[in-house]
Design an enzyme around this catalytic site. Structure first.
Site, mmCIF file in Angstrom:
data_model
loop_
_atom_site.group_PDB
_atom_site.id
_atom_site.type_symbol
_atom_site.label_atom_id
_atom_site.label_comp_id
_atom_site.label_asym_id
_atom_site.label_seq_id
_atom_site.Cartn_x
_atom_site.Cartn_y
_atom_site.Cartn_z
ATOM 1 N N SER A 167 0.797 -1.226 0.000
ATOM 2 C CA SER A 167 0.000 0.000 0.000
ATOM 3 C C SER A 167 0.828 1.273 0.000
ATOM 4 O O SER A 167 0.314 2.326 -0.365
ATOM 5 C CB SER A 167 -0.936 0.009 1.213
ATOM 6 N N HIS A 222 -0.608 5.228 8.847
ATOM 7 C CA HIS A 222 -0.522 4.037 8.006
ATOM 8 C C HIS A 222 -0.130 4.416 6.583
ATOM 9 O O HIS A 222 -0.148 5.588 6.203
ATOM 10 C CB HIS A 222 -1.859 3.294 8.029
ATOM 11 N N ASP A 274 -17.615 5.835 18.235
ATOM 12 C CA ASP A 274 -16.924 6.135 16.982
ATOM 13 C C ASP A 274 -17.916 6.374 15.848
ATOM 14 O O ASP A 274 -18.820 5.557 15.641
ATOM 15 C CB ASP A 274 -16.004 4.975 16.591
ATOM 16 N N ASP A 280 -8.845 -3.922 3.258
ATOM 17 C CA ASP A 280 -7.593 -4.666 3.116
ATOM 18 C C ASP A 280 -7.352 -5.599 4.292
ATOM 19 O O ASP A 280 -6.973 -6.765 4.116
ATOM 20 C CB ASP A 280 -6.451 -3.646 3.001
ATOM 21 N N HIS A 318 -4.532 -1.818 -4.688
ATOM 22 C CA HIS A 318 -4.183 -3.157 -5.152
ATOM 23 C C HIS A 318 -5.371 -4.062 -4.882
ATOM 24 O O HIS A 318 -6.364 -3.652 -4.269
ATOM 25 C CB HIS A 318 -2.939 -3.679 -4.420
#
Length: 508
Positions: free
Chosen positions: A97, A158, A291, A322, A364
């Site tokens: 990624s 990330h 959240d 992912d 991807h």
């Protein structure tokens, strides 16, 4: 099943398909190219969202609404322009990624596991990073006077969000505690610290609290969980540092739903919302009292960013698609994709297609297959009506490799009485691995809004950044600004200044 019966009965009439085809054809014939300069750019990135994932999620979304599923139209399906992107990195056929993010955000392909650097940098080797940094479209947009933001369901350090602002020889250098001593001695800095240093980002929403606070700092939500406590070894409290940097501005830091809902977009200049110590929870496991959903965070970001008369750039990442795939939990991955599509819908609802370029794509795919001749309307998470040669059933969704390898004594497990629709079910795989791998086939890019027709055919993934920048008149190529007002966008004084500076530089 009554709904399925009516659907199939209608489809038995050839006039149904002829009318549908004629309607779609006429819509295509009536479509006019939008050649405006894109005031706003929204990039929706489904991490690991290959075409098989899109198809399966489409069916799931329909079945969640008591439909057959196959004929369902997701929001992303309505985008009029589409193309394919080649995802390989400079050194691997199948990418990760960070290398893909560097391609579609920075316009340069690079090596596996590196962030915001070109292919001369080597994975994990700090000294190769120096002088090989490349900037992203988020920075180009900020330099052009636009507001910018990132929304993700992973930690904000990330790979995907990090590439908008960071340059790192390793995607794993989330905090200084994750870096080798040699890298720190050679002058490399961790990704979390670069979040504050490199680019002035207006909206930052995701997870990753523990990478921002000193080692041993209790987490406000999980004070008794040592794994959730602060990790930094340099003693810095980056959240406090961020707040100090915004003196004179209305800057809000929040970590829970109550405080998030209290943020008024009309009066807020900056927002940092970190809802978890690490990545956010899967949507089906999310506590809605603590959240917000990705659609809700997307809405808040757009409402804050859209106050800028010069427009905005926003990256929205459905990052846990992912992670669901890596765990071979297809239900999790597909529900994440449905939630992601809801965020796309919210983005379209809050913006104007005439001035906002919106893209949906993936970095991807995964080793994920859809097989076995299931009947129409059968649960996408169910079993094939056909048995294998061993006279045992199998699911219609499977993985080429991963933790779902369950062959014992050369025999597959009997899943006839197993609930394969459970969110915790791990799909079967052909090769045993602790975590399932990415796939290497092309991914789709779907586009609507100004210059959406540029996203066509089969392109290198790095093409995306150049086409987005051209459409929004940011970065190096300002020819779209020079093309006049053919799209109805006038040249403001800021654009004229950019053009003047460009001509002066060229003259030099």
């Amino acid at each position: 099943m009554i709904s399925l019966y009516l659907t199939v009965h209608r489809e038995e009439n050839p006039e149904f398909w002829r009318a549908q085809g004629a309607k779609a054809l006429q819509a295509a014939l009536n479509r006019k190219l939008n050649t405006n300069v894109a005031k706003n750019i929204m990039l929706f990135l489904g991490d690991g969202m290959g075409i098989t994932t899109i198809t399966a999620a489409r069916i799931l979304k329909g079945q969640m609404h008591n439909q057959s599923g196959e004929e369902t139209v997701m929001t992303m399906d309505t985008f009029p322009h589409a193309g394919l992107l080649k995802t390989y990195s400079v050194d691997f056929q199948i990418p990760d990624s960070s290398s893909t993010a560097t391609a579609y955000l920075c316009g340069v392909k690079t090596n596996l596991n590196t962030v915001g650097v070109n292919a001369a940098a080597r994975n994990g080797i700090c000294k190769t990073q120096k002088g090989n940094e490349v900037t992203s479209i988020l920075k180009w947009a900020k330099d052009a006077g636009k507001s910018v933001g990132i929304v993700t369901t992973t930690r904000v350090q990330h790979a995907t969000p990090a590439t908008t602002y960071a340059h790192s020889a390793s995607r794993k250098w989330y905090s200084d505690a994750d870096m080798p001593v040699s890298a720190k001695k050679e002058g490399c800095t961790d990704i979390a610290s670069q979040l504050l240093k490199n680019t002035d980002i207006d909206v930052i929403i995701g997870g990753g609290r523990k990478y921002m606070t000193p080692k041993g700092t209790w987490d406000p939500e999980y004070p008794r969980d040592l794994a959730s406590s602060g990790k930094r070894q340099d003693g810095r409290h980056l959240i406090s540092d961020w707040q100090k940097m915004k003196v004179g501005k209305v800057a809000r830091y929040v970590w829970n739903r109550t405080d998030f809902d209290a943020v008024d977009p009309d009066t807020t200049d900056y927002l940092m919302a970190l809802f978890e110590p690490g990545d956010l929870r899967f949507d089906v496991e999310r506590d809605p009292t603590m959240d917000p959903s990705i659609a809700e965070t997307t809405e808040k970001a757009i409402r804050i960013l859209s106050k800028n008369p010069k427009g905005f750039f926003l990256l929205v990442e459905g990052g846990r698609i992912d992670q669901g795939h890596h765990a071979s939990r297809a239900s999790m991955a597909l529900h994440e994709t449905v939630a992601f599509d809801n965020a796309v819908a919210k983005g379209l609802e809050l913006t104007n297609e005439e001035e906002t370029l919106t893209l949906v794509t993936a970095d991807h795919s995964h080793a994920f297959t859809f097989n076995g001749y299931p009947f129409r309307g059968q649960s996408i998470l169910g079993k094939s009506p056909l048995y294998g040669k061993d006279m045992l059933p199998y699911t219609t969704l499977m993985y080429g490799n991963g933790p779902g390898y369950k062959v014992v004594d050369n025999k597959r497990p009997d899943i006839r009485k197993v609930d394969t629709q459970s969110k915790d079910y791990v799909q079967l795989s052909a090769v045993p691995l602790d975590t399932e791998t990415h796939g290497g086939e092309d991914v789709a890019v779907l586009a609507r809004g100004p210059m959406a027709h540029l996203f066509h055919g089969v392109q290198e993934q790095s093409y995306l950044a150049h086409a987005m920048a051209y459409a929004g008149c940011v970065g190096r190529d300002l020819r779209h600004c020079e093309s006049g007002e053919e799209g109805g966008t006038e040249r403001g004084p800021f654009v004229l200044l950019l053009l003047f500076n460009k001509k002066v530089l060229c003259a030099k």
